[in-house]
Structure formats: C-alpha cells, structure tokens
Design a protein around this motif. Structure first.
Motif, PDB file in Angstrom:
ATOM      1  N   THR A  11     -41.214  63.339 -49.304  1.00 26.53           N
ATOM      2  CA  THR A  11     -39.175  63.399 -49.328  1.00 26.53           C
ATOM      3  C   THR A  11     -38.587  65.224 -49.910  1.00 26.53           C
ATOM      4  O   THR A  11     -37.801  65.151 -49.843  1.00 26.53           O
ATOM      5  CB  THR A  11     -38.456  62.328 -48.505  1.00 26.53           C
ATOM      6  N   ILE A  14     -42.322  68.716 -54.554  1.00 26.79           N
ATOM      7  CA  ILE A  14     -43.894  69.314 -53.950  1.00 26.79           C
ATOM      8  C   ILE A  14     -44.556  68.899 -52.561  1.00 26.79           C
ATOM      9  O   ILE A  14     -44.257  69.445 -51.379  1.00 26.79           O
ATOM     10  CB  ILE A  14     -44.961  69.347 -54.528  1.00 26.79           C
ATOM     11  N   GLY A  15     -44.094  66.772 -52.523  1.00 27.05           N
ATOM     12  CA  GLY A  15     -44.379  66.301 -51.427  1.00 27.05           C
ATOM     13  C   GLY A  15     -43.463  67.041 -49.877  1.00 27.05           C
ATOM     14  O   GLY A  15     -43.894  67.373 -49.092  1.00 27.05           O
ATOM     15  N   PHE A  33     -41.571  57.375 -49.338  1.00 27.73           N
ATOM     16  CA  PHE A  33     -40.597  57.425 -50.397  1.00 27.73           C
ATOM     17  C   PHE A  33     -40.637  56.638 -51.047  1.00 27.73           C
ATOM     18  O   PHE A  33     -41.035  55.786 -50.639  1.00 27.73           O
ATOM     19  CB  PHE A  33     -38.762  58.030 -50.475  1.00 27.73           C
ATOM     20  N   GLY A  34     -40.296  56.018 -52.673  1.00 27.52           N
ATOM     21  CA  GLY A  34     -39.695  55.162 -53.349  1.00 27.52           C
ATOM     22  C   GLY A  34     -38.475  54.952 -53.632  1.00 27.52           C
ATOM     23  O   GLY A  34     -38.310  53.878 -54.421  1.00 27.52           O
ATOM     24  N   VAL A  56     -45.813  53.157 -53.962  1.00 24.27           N
ATOM     25  CA  VAL A  56     -47.533  53.317 -54.090  1.00 24.27           C
ATOM     26  C   VAL A  56     -48.536  52.492 -55.290  1.00 24.27           C
ATOM     27  O   VAL A  56     -49.124  52.371 -54.724  1.00 24.27           O
ATOM     28  CB  VAL A  56     -47.873  54.696 -53.909  1.00 24.27           C
ATOM     29  N   ASN A  82     -49.544  62.323 -53.710  1.00 25.80           N
ATOM     30  CA  ASN A  82     -48.975  63.100 -54.121  1.00 25.80           C
ATOM     31  C   ASN A  82     -47.660  62.848 -55.015  1.00 25.80           C
ATOM     32  O   ASN A  82     -46.963  63.093 -56.166  1.00 25.80           O
ATOM     33  CB  ASN A  82     -47.922  64.179 -53.495  1.00 25.80           C
ATOM     34  N   ALA A  83     -47.325  61.637 -54.298  1.00 24.31           N
ATOM     35  CA  ALA A  83     -46.056  60.978 -55.440  1.00 24.31           C
ATOM     36  C   ALA A  83     -46.819  60.745 -56.848  1.00 24.31           C
ATOM     37  O   ALA A  83     -47.500  60.441 -56.920  1.00 24.31           O
ATOM     38  CB  ALA A  83     -46.401  59.705 -54.754  1.00 24.31           C
ATOM     39  N   SER A 134     -52.507  67.673 -62.001  1.00 25.71           N
ATOM     40  CA  SER A 134     -51.352  68.620 -62.701  1.00 25.71           C
ATOM     41  C   SER A 134     -52.616  69.786 -63.405  1.00 25.71           C
ATOM     42  O   SER A 134     -53.426  69.158 -64.391  1.00 25.71           O
ATOM     43  CB  SER A 134     -51.028  67.811 -63.550  1.00 25.71           C
ATOM     44  N   TYR A 147     -49.772  59.869 -69.245  1.00 24.22           N
ATOM     45  CA  TYR A 147     -49.655  60.903 -67.521  1.00 24.22           C
ATOM     46  C   TYR A 147     -50.890  61.845 -67.552  1.00 24.22           C
ATOM     47  O   TYR A 147     -51.743  62.211 -66.309  1.00 24.22           O
ATOM     48  CB  TYR A 147     -48.218  62.121 -67.829  1.00 24.22           C
ATOM     49  N   LYS A 151     -53.206  61.854 -64.721  1.00 24.93           N
ATOM     50  CA  LYS A 151     -53.711  62.894 -63.560  1.00 24.93           C
ATOM     51  C   LYS A 151     -55.685  63.749 -63.709  1.00 24.93           C
ATOM     52  O   LYS A 151     -55.981  63.716 -63.414  1.00 24.93           O
ATOM     53  CB  LYS A 151     -52.970  64.090 -63.797  1.00 24.93           C
ATOM     54  N   PRO A 177     -51.095  71.505 -59.610  1.00 25.27           N
ATOM     55  CA  PRO A 177     -50.717  72.616 -59.704  1.00 25.27           C
ATOM     56  C   PRO A 177     -50.369  73.002 -61.308  1.00 25.27           C
ATOM     57  O   PRO A 177     -49.810  71.714 -62.141  1.00 25.27           O
ATOM     58  CB  PRO A 177     -48.977  71.757 -59.533  1.00 25.27           C
ATOM     59  N   GLY A 178     -49.614  73.772 -61.694  1.00 25.78           N
ATOM     60  CA  GLY A 178     -48.887  74.162 -62.693  1.00 25.78           C
ATOM     61  C   GLY A 178     -47.386  74.219 -62.392  1.00 25.78           C
ATOM     62  O   GLY A 178     -47.349  72.979 -61.836  1.00 25.78           O
ATOM     63  N   MET A 184     -38.224  67.900 -61.235  1.00 24.24           N
ATOM     64  CA  MET A 184     -39.229  67.317 -62.038  1.00 24.24           C
ATOM     65  C   MET A 184     -38.868  68.697 -62.993  1.00 24.24           C
ATOM     66  O   MET A 184     -38.906  68.543 -64.159  1.00 24.24           O
ATOM     67  CB  MET A 184     -40.454  67.773 -62.025  1.00 24.24           C
TER      68      MET A 184
HETATM   69  P1  NAI Z   1     -40.545  64.426 -57.248  1.00 19.10           P
HETATM   70  O1  NAI Z   1     -39.641  64.049 -58.615  1.00 19.10           O
HETATM   71  O2  NAI Z   1     -39.484  65.584 -57.262  1.00 19.10           O
HETATM   72  O3  NAI Z   1     -41.340  63.837 -56.553  1.00 19.10           O
HETATM   73  C1  NAI Z   1     -41.608  62.310 -56.735  1.00 19.10           C
HETATM   74  C2  NAI Z   1     -41.713  61.887 -55.584  1.00 19.10           C
HETATM   75  O4  NAI Z   1     -42.445  60.755 -55.460  1.00 19.10           O
HETATM   76  C3  NAI Z   1     -40.375  61.752 -55.033  1.00 19.10           C
HETATM   77  O5  NAI Z   1     -40.599  60.974 -53.238  1.00 19.10           O
HETATM   78  C4  NAI Z   1     -40.509  60.183 -55.270  1.00 19.10           C
HETATM   79  O6  NAI Z   1     -39.395  59.262 -54.390  1.00 19.10           O
HETATM   80  C5  NAI Z   1     -42.125  59.352 -55.297  1.00 19.10           C
HETATM   81  N1  NAI Z   1     -42.122  58.700 -55.633  1.00 19.10           N
HETATM   82  C6  NAI Z   1     -42.197  58.616 -57.260  1.00 19.10           C
HETATM   83  N2  NAI Z   1     -42.562  57.005 -57.669  1.00 19.10           N
HETATM   84  C7  NAI Z   1     -42.763  56.533 -56.513  1.00 19.10           C
HETATM   85  C8  NAI Z   1     -43.238  55.124 -56.677  1.00 19.10           C
HETATM   86  N3  NAI Z   1     -43.645  54.277 -57.328  1.00 19.10           N
HETATM   87  N4  NAI Z   1     -43.606  54.723 -54.778  1.00 19.10           N
HETATM   88  C9  NAI Z   1     -43.355  55.738 -53.493  1.00 19.10           C
HETATM   89  N5  NAI Z   1     -43.242  56.848 -53.501  1.00 19.10           N
HETATM   90  C10 NAI Z   1     -42.906  57.459 -55.270  1.00 19.10           C
HETATM   91  O7  NAI Z   1     -41.880  65.132 -58.211  1.00 19.10           O
HETATM   92  P2  NAI Z   1     -42.337  67.034 -57.611  1.00 19.10           P
HETATM   93  O8  NAI Z   1     -42.211  67.361 -58.629  1.00 19.10           O
HETATM   94  O9  NAI Z   1     -42.832  66.990 -56.494  1.00 19.10           O
HETATM   95  O10 NAI Z   1     -44.185  66.697 -57.826  1.00 19.10           O
HETATM   96  C11 NAI Z   1     -44.641  65.767 -57.031  1.00 19.10           C
HETATM   97  C12 NAI Z   1     -45.942  65.319 -57.986  1.00 19.10           C
HETATM   98  O11 NAI Z   1     -46.846  66.718 -58.108  1.00 19.10           O
HETATM   99  C13 NAI Z   1     -46.230  64.263 -58.605  1.00 19.10           C
HETATM  100  O12 NAI Z   1     -47.072  64.116 -58.498  1.00 19.10           O
HETATM  101  C14 NAI Z   1     -46.808  65.468 -59.796  1.00 19.10           C
HETATM  102  O13 NAI Z   1     -46.762  64.795 -61.131  1.00 19.10           O
HETATM  103  C15 NAI Z   1     -47.367  66.559 -59.226  1.00 19.10           C
HETATM  104  N6  NAI Z   1     -46.967  67.756 -60.897  1.00 19.10           N
HETATM  105  C16 NAI Z   1     -45.913  68.480 -60.235  1.00 19.10           C
HETATM  106  C17 NAI Z   1     -45.779  69.461 -61.228  1.00 19.10           C
HETATM  107  C18 NAI Z   1     -44.262  70.225 -61.452  1.00 19.10           C
HETATM  108  O14 NAI Z   1     -43.853  71.398 -61.601  1.00 19.10           O
HETATM  109  N7  NAI Z   1     -42.901  70.061 -60.321  1.00 19.10           N
HETATM  110  C19 NAI Z   1     -46.940  69.987 -61.284  1.00 19.10           C
HETATM  111  C20 NAI Z   1     -47.853  69.840 -61.206  1.00 19.10           C
HETATM  112  C21 NAI Z   1     -47.745  68.445 -60.946  1.00 19.10           C
END
Ligand code: NAI
Length: 241
Positions: A11, A14-15, A33-34, A56, A82-83, A134, A147, A151, A177-178, A184
């Motif tokens: 929601t 990236i997701g 979503f969480g 999740v 993705n979470a 990641s 982390y 990952k 992803p970078g 985040m």
């Molecule tokens: P974000 O923090 O914006 O979104 C994370 C999502 O995961 C949210 O919708 C949240 O509700 C959900 N979530 C978290 N814990 C949860 C749980 N226990 N149960 C259900 N849902 C849960 O994160 P972002 O930045 O969009 O990252 C998405 C993915 O990409 C993550 O796995 C992150 O580690 C990975 N990533 C992100 C990077 C970045 O630059 N933003 C770089 C590399 C990897």
C-alpha cells in the motif's frame, strides 16, 4: 480471467508502485499492509486496489489473510514478498529483539506467505514468486547485521526454491533494489543521503516504478525462463558478480 497477484506491504512505497504496476497490466491485485488503516483506506480510494491487513510475520494471520483474498479474488498466482522493516544498530548494541523482529518480518515472512500458496501453485502448474531483497543483502551494511542477514537469506531462499518450482511452472526470483526514493530512504538524514547519492554512478536515487517494472516483467509470461535469478536494480552502486 485475470491473474491474481498479492503484494505484501503493497500500500505504500515500493510495494504501492508494484501493486499499481501489476494492476495496470491487468492483474487482480490484493495489497497487504501491516499498520495504518486510514492510509490503507486512502490507498484503496486512490488506486481501486483492495487492501488486506495482516502481519506477515505471523503464520496463522497470513493463513487467514490468504483465505480472505482467495474468497474475494481467487487463488494467488503471483506473490510479491515485499513487506520489510529496518531496525538498525551497530552489532555491539543490537538487542535480541531487534534481531528477531527484523528476521521475522523480512525473512520468515517469505516462508509464511510462500509456503501457504505453494501447493496451489504446484497443483495449477503456474506461479510467480518475487522476493524483494536489497543491495544491503548483497554487500552487507554497517549497522544492519539483522537486515543484511534477512535480505541475504531471501537470496538463498530464492535459489533453493527456484529449483523446486521449475518443473511445475513456478518461477522464483529475487529483486535487489539499491537506494529508492521512498519514505524509508527519506528518513535518512539529508547529509547522509548526499553521501549515499555520491556513491551511485547513475547519480540519483532509484524510482519505485523502476522496481515495479522489473516485478511486472518477472510476473509475465515473457519471464517464464527467468528463475532463481538475482535481479540487481541499483544504478551500478554495487555490481554483484
Ligand atoms: P515502506 O516502509 O515504505 O513500506 C513497507 C511496507 O511493509 C508497508 O506497507 C508496511 O505496512 C509493510 N509492513 C511492514 N511490516 C509489516 C508486517 N509485519 N506485516 C505486514 N506488512 C508490513 O518500505 P519501502 O521503502 O517501500 O520498502 C519496500 C521493500 O523494499 C522492503 O522490503 C525494503 O526492505 C526493500 N528495500 C527498500 C529500499 C529503499 O530504498 N526504499 C532499498 C532496498 C530494499
């Protein structure tokens, strides 16, 4: 009939881009979503994508969530794990709670989700599992032993499971992803962000849509021969061998 796709943490960030990208390609998308229910409601209104709240890292909660999604949209044929969360600390200050939480949400979640859709995918002879890892799972990162371990674990998970899915029409891939322009990353102090961007040869942060388009390709029929692969999307910041 359109295929059903589930994006965990689908929601925002990236997701959200992945959810919207798959919807644009004609999938029936469920976005898990969480946390924040108001934000999820707003997401539903803005995108027309249904959201599902479950944790999740909780195997039973995942089972209940999947049952609801299946009742609403049909069995999950495309799963995007993705979470994810971070909870950083240098290792000498990292608590057991910090370790467990990040491993549970970022790595065990992939087991909790994938295990419970896997048999259905095998029976139907089709499936797509896409794990979001990641750059820091590939190269390691100071302050992120938890982390980086989770990952990196997703990469091993992908390589092993791809071999089991191959004969059943199921592909399993991992996207690394970078640094992507999301909440985040925006939480990182400005000065630190400048230093990070200086290490990215392309000279900018990535866009969430650039991860989403990779996921849409892996989900498509054109991606059928790509399995067990680690797809690096990082502007050449780290070139994995
Ligand atoms: P974000 O923090 O914006 O979104 C994370 C999502 O995961 C949210 O919708 C949240 O509700 C959900 N979530 C978290 N814990 C949860 C749980 N226990 N149960 C259900 N849902 C849960 O994160 P972002 O930045 O969009 O990252 C998405 C993915 O990409 C993550 O796995 C992150 O580690 C990975 N990533 C992100 C990077 C970045 O630059 N933003 C770089 C590399 C990897």
């Amino acid at each position: 009939m359109s295929r059903t796709a589930l994006v965990t943490g689908g929601t925002r960030g990236i997701g959200r881009a992945i959810s919207e990208g798959l919807k644009a390609k004609g999938y029936a998308v469920a976005a898990n979503f969480g946390g924040n229910e108001d934000a999820a409601k707003q997401f539903e209104q803005e995108t027309g994508i249904k959201s599902y709240k479950f944790d999740v890292s909780d195997y039973e909660a995942v089972g209940a969530g999947l049952a609801q999604i299946e009742a609403d949209l049909g069995p999950v044929e495309v799963l995007v794990n993705n979470a994810g969360i971070t909870w950083d600390a240098p290792f000498h200050k990292m608590s057991k709670e910090q370790w467990d939480k990040v491993i549970d949400v970022d790595l065990s979640s992939a087991f909790n989700l994938t295990r419970q859709v896997w048999e259905g995918m095998r029976e139907r002879g089709f499936g797509r599992v896409i794990n979001i890892s990641s750059i820091n799972g590939q190269k390691g990162q100071f302050g992120q032993v938890n982390y980086s371990s989770a990952k990196a674990g997703l990469i091993g998970f992908t390589k092993a499971l791809a071999q089991e899915g191959a004969k059943k029409g199921i592909t399993v891939n991992v996207v690394c992803p970078g640094y992507i322009d999301t909440e985040m990353v925006r939480a990182v102090p400005e000065k630190v962000l400048e230093i990070i961007i200086a290490t990215i040869p392309v000279g900018r942060l990535g866009k969430a849509e650039e991860i989403a388009s990779m996921c849409a390709y892996l989900a498509s029929d054109d991606g059928a021969f790509i399995t067990g692969a680690t797809m690096t999307v990082n502007g050449a910041q780290y070139i994995a061998g």
